[in-house]
Design a protein around this motif. Sequence first.
Motif, PDB file in Angstrom:
ATOM      1  N   ARG A   8       0.818  -1.177  -0.120  1.00  0.00           N
ATOM      2  CA  ARG A   8      -0.011   0.031  -0.049  1.00  0.00           C
ATOM      3  C   ARG A   8       0.897   1.082   0.120  1.00  0.00           C
ATOM      4  NH1 ARG A   8      -3.901   2.322   4.760  1.00  0.00           N
ATOM      5  NH2 ARG A   8      -4.632   4.136   3.609  1.00  0.00           N
ATOM      6  N   HIS A   9       0.644   2.437  -0.780  1.00  0.00           N
ATOM      7  CA  HIS A   9       1.310   3.590  -0.804  1.00  0.00           C
ATOM      8  C   HIS A   9       1.845   4.026   0.524  1.00  0.00           C
ATOM      9  CE1 HIS A   9      -2.149   5.964   0.453  1.00  0.00           C
ATOM     10  NE2 HIS A   9      -2.829   4.996  -0.270  1.00  0.00           N
ATOM     11  N   ASN A  15      -4.431  10.725   3.925  1.00  0.00           N
ATOM     12  CA  ASN A  15      -4.348   9.929   5.126  1.00  0.00           C
ATOM     13  C   ASN A  15      -3.964  10.764   6.425  1.00  0.00           C
ATOM     14  OD1 ASN A  15      -2.735   7.371   3.165  1.00  0.00           O
ATOM     15  ND2 ASN A  15      -4.658   7.358   3.378  1.00  0.00           N
ATOM     16  N   ARG A  19      -9.121  12.000   5.876  1.00  0.00           N
ATOM     17  CA  ARG A  19     -10.075  12.346   4.822  1.00  0.00           C
ATOM     18  C   ARG A  19     -10.204  11.036   4.001  1.00  0.00           C
ATOM     19  NH1 ARG A  19      -8.306  18.212   2.632  1.00  0.00           N
ATOM     20  NH2 ARG A  19     -10.422  18.169   1.749  1.00  0.00           N
ATOM     21  N   PHE A  20     -11.569  10.744   3.717  1.00  0.00           N
ATOM     22  CA  PHE A  20     -11.819   9.758   2.793  1.00  0.00           C
ATOM     23  C   PHE A  20     -11.190   9.966   1.303  1.00  0.00           C
ATOM     24  CE2 PHE A  20     -15.146   8.895   5.554  1.00  0.00           C
ATOM     25  CZ  PHE A  20     -15.231   7.623   5.933  1.00  0.00           C
ATOM     26  N   THR A  21     -10.758   9.453   0.749  1.00  0.00           N
ATOM     27  CA  THR A  21      -9.547   9.887  -0.558  1.00  0.00           C
ATOM     28  C   THR A  21     -10.297   8.940  -1.728  1.00  0.00           C
ATOM     29  OG1 THR A  21      -7.729   9.750   1.278  1.00  0.00           O
ATOM     30  CG2 THR A  21      -7.403   9.983  -1.255  1.00  0.00           C
ATOM     31  N   GLY A  22     -10.340   7.950  -1.933  1.00  0.00           N
ATOM     32  CA  GLY A  22     -11.063   7.240  -3.061  1.00  0.00           C
ATOM     33  C   GLY A  22     -10.169   7.337  -4.269  1.00  0.00           C
ATOM     34  N   ARG A  60      -0.322   8.571  -5.427  1.00  0.00           N
ATOM     35  CA  ARG A  60       0.458   8.277  -4.138  1.00  0.00           C
ATOM     36  C   ARG A  60       0.806   6.595  -4.431  1.00  0.00           C
ATOM     37  NH1 ARG A  60      -5.309   8.487  -3.934  1.00  0.00           N
ATOM     38  NH2 ARG A  60      -6.318   6.970  -3.004  1.00  0.00           N
ATOM     39  N   GLU A  87      -7.527   2.989  -5.875  1.00  0.00           N
ATOM     40  CA  GLU A  87      -8.322   2.743  -4.611  1.00  0.00           C
ATOM     41  C   GLU A  87      -9.965   2.384  -4.855  1.00  0.00           C
ATOM     42  OE1 GLU A  87      -8.969   1.584  -2.092  1.00  0.00           O
ATOM     43  OE2 GLU A  87      -8.318   2.969  -0.561  1.00  0.00           O
ATOM     44  N   TYR A  90     -14.818   6.344  -3.094  1.00  0.00           N
ATOM     45  CA  TYR A  90     -15.363   6.448  -1.704  1.00  0.00           C
ATOM     46  C   TYR A  90     -16.734   7.493  -2.183  1.00  0.00           C
ATOM     47  CZ  TYR A  90     -13.744   4.361   2.228  1.00  0.00           C
ATOM     48  OH  TYR A  90     -13.404   3.321   3.335  1.00  0.00           O
ATOM     49  N   LYS A  98     -12.918  11.590   8.387  1.00  0.00           N
ATOM     50  CA  LYS A  98     -13.362  10.127   8.812  1.00  0.00           C
ATOM     51  C   LYS A  98     -13.963  10.266  10.190  1.00  0.00           C
ATOM     52  CE  LYS A  98     -10.543   7.754   5.384  1.00  0.00           C
ATOM     53  NZ  LYS A  98      -9.440   6.815   4.993  1.00  0.00           N
ATOM     54  N   ARG A 114     -16.760   2.038   5.488  1.00  0.00           N
ATOM     55  CA  ARG A 114     -15.411   1.503   5.327  1.00  0.00           C
ATOM     56  C   ARG A 114     -15.202   0.334   5.019  1.00  0.00           C
ATOM     57  NH1 ARG A 114     -11.516   3.204   9.900  1.00  0.00           N
ATOM     58  NH2 ARG A 114     -10.006   3.192   8.217  1.00  0.00           N
ATOM     59  N   ARG A 115     -15.876  -0.621   5.906  1.00  0.00           N
ATOM     60  CA  ARG A 115     -15.203  -1.845   5.768  1.00  0.00           C
ATOM     61  C   ARG A 115     -16.479  -2.899   5.430  1.00  0.00           C
ATOM     62  NH1 ARG A 115     -11.365   0.138   5.279  1.00  0.00           N
ATOM     63  NH2 ARG A 115      -9.675   0.520   6.290  1.00  0.00           N
ATOM     64  N   HIS A 182      -3.355   0.215  -3.166  1.00  0.00           N
ATOM     65  CA  HIS A 182      -4.436   1.126  -2.099  1.00  0.00           C
ATOM     66  C   HIS A 182      -4.892   0.083  -1.070  1.00  0.00           C
ATOM     67  CE1 HIS A 182      -4.094   4.679  -4.636  1.00  0.00           C
ATOM     68  NE2 HIS A 182      -4.017   3.677  -5.718  1.00  0.00           N
ATOM     69  N   GLY A 183      -5.306   0.849   0.113  1.00  0.00           N
ATOM     70  CA  GLY A 183      -5.703  -0.179   1.228  1.00  0.00           C
ATOM     71  C   GLY A 183      -7.205  -0.823   0.494  1.00  0.00           C
ATOM     72  N   ASN A 184      -7.900  -0.547   0.005  1.00  0.00           N
ATOM     73  CA  ASN A 184      -8.934  -1.268  -0.371  1.00  0.00           C
ATOM     74  C   ASN A 184      -8.708  -2.027  -1.718  1.00  0.00           C
ATOM     75  OD1 ASN A 184     -10.908  -0.918   1.659  1.00  0.00           O
ATOM     76  ND2 ASN A 184     -10.652   1.334   1.316  1.00  0.00           N
TER      77      ASN A 184
HETATM   78  C1  DG2 Z   1      -7.852   5.211   1.920  1.00  0.00           C
HETATM   79  C2  DG2 Z   1      -8.350   4.217   2.519  1.00  0.00           C
HETATM   80  O1  DG2 Z   1      -7.229   4.837   0.642  1.00  0.00           O
HETATM   81  O2  DG2 Z   1      -9.294   4.552   3.503  1.00  0.00           O
HETATM   82  O3  DG2 Z   1      -9.346   6.046   0.133  1.00  0.00           O
HETATM   83  O4  DG2 Z   1      -9.409   7.230   2.294  1.00  0.00           O
HETATM   84  O5  DG2 Z   1      -5.245   3.521   0.818  1.00  0.00           O
HETATM   85  O6  DG2 Z   1      -5.364   5.120  -1.037  1.00  0.00           O
HETATM   86  O7  DG2 Z   1      -5.216   5.791   1.143  1.00  0.00           O
HETATM   87  P1  DG2 Z   1      -5.938   4.743   0.511  1.00  0.00           P
HETATM   88  C3  DG2 Z   1      -9.149   6.193   1.489  1.00  0.00           C
HETATM   89  P2  DG2 Z   1     -10.196   3.583   4.484  1.00  0.00           P
HETATM   90  O8  DG2 Z   1     -10.946   2.526   3.573  1.00  0.00           O
HETATM   91  O9  DG2 Z   1      -8.968   3.122   5.223  1.00  0.00           O
HETATM   92  O10 DG2 Z   1     -10.873   4.398   5.448  1.00  0.00           O
END
Ligand code: DG2
Length: 247
Positions: A8-9, A15, A19-22, A60, A87, A90, A98, A114-115, A182-184
Amino acid sequence: MHKLVLIRHGESTWNLENRFTGWTDVDLTPTGVSQAIAAGRLLRDEGWDFDLCFTSVLKRAIHTLWYVLDEMDRTWLPVVKDWRLNERHYGALQGLNKADMARQYGEQQVLLWRRSYDVPPPALTPDDPRGQRHDRRYAHLAPEQIPLTECLKDTVARVVPYWNEAIAPAIRSGQRVLISAHGNSIRALIKHLDGISDTDIVNLNIPNGVPLVYEFDAELRPLRRYYLGDAAAAEAAAAAVARQGRA
Ligand code: DG2
């Protein structure tokens, strides 16, 4: 035996601001750059090498890959960028804080957004300036392929075909692959590879900038998944990601 490394970046500016990034295309912070450099150094010092790299079309993840490869003296490696590793989108949460959302709507609702596997966040309207319908990097897609929101299930529905079409064949052919994502999008891939249930996937969080290794058998069935370096630190960083949705 085949191996794959996912990362993950490093920490992004959003982050840091929680803030929600998507699909918003934000930069790495100085901490994020250091995380990427440290990951590259770890890979180099442990003797890892790669033949092919994949990343999203978000900077990122792209910049993280640059720093990792630079540290490994491998900036010449081929890199394939594809939106399907982006990602999870979002939706109308993009840009919002968040913890503020947890105070406003409750932690349970934020956890769901989120999950949960199949509950998408509220969608953007097609004309919302936060959307990507006029972004040139997605011009080859039909408008309906450019999401206005996504749940993890939607992300799985684009990541897994890409895995099957592009990444898995490369690994099967013997290429050593590194993916910066990315995280998701990483959660989506892990859900598929490890057959994690829709309920258990809620508990999986991915820390920034820590190389995650998969070992596969000849049929690409996962044998083992582990973080490189300090495993306890990686677990603590993953737990901190989970807490980002608290009020
Ligand atoms: C984060 C993940 O994505 O957020 O979109 O806010 O991995 O690109 O930083 P990333 C985002 P969470 O699902 O952990 O809230």
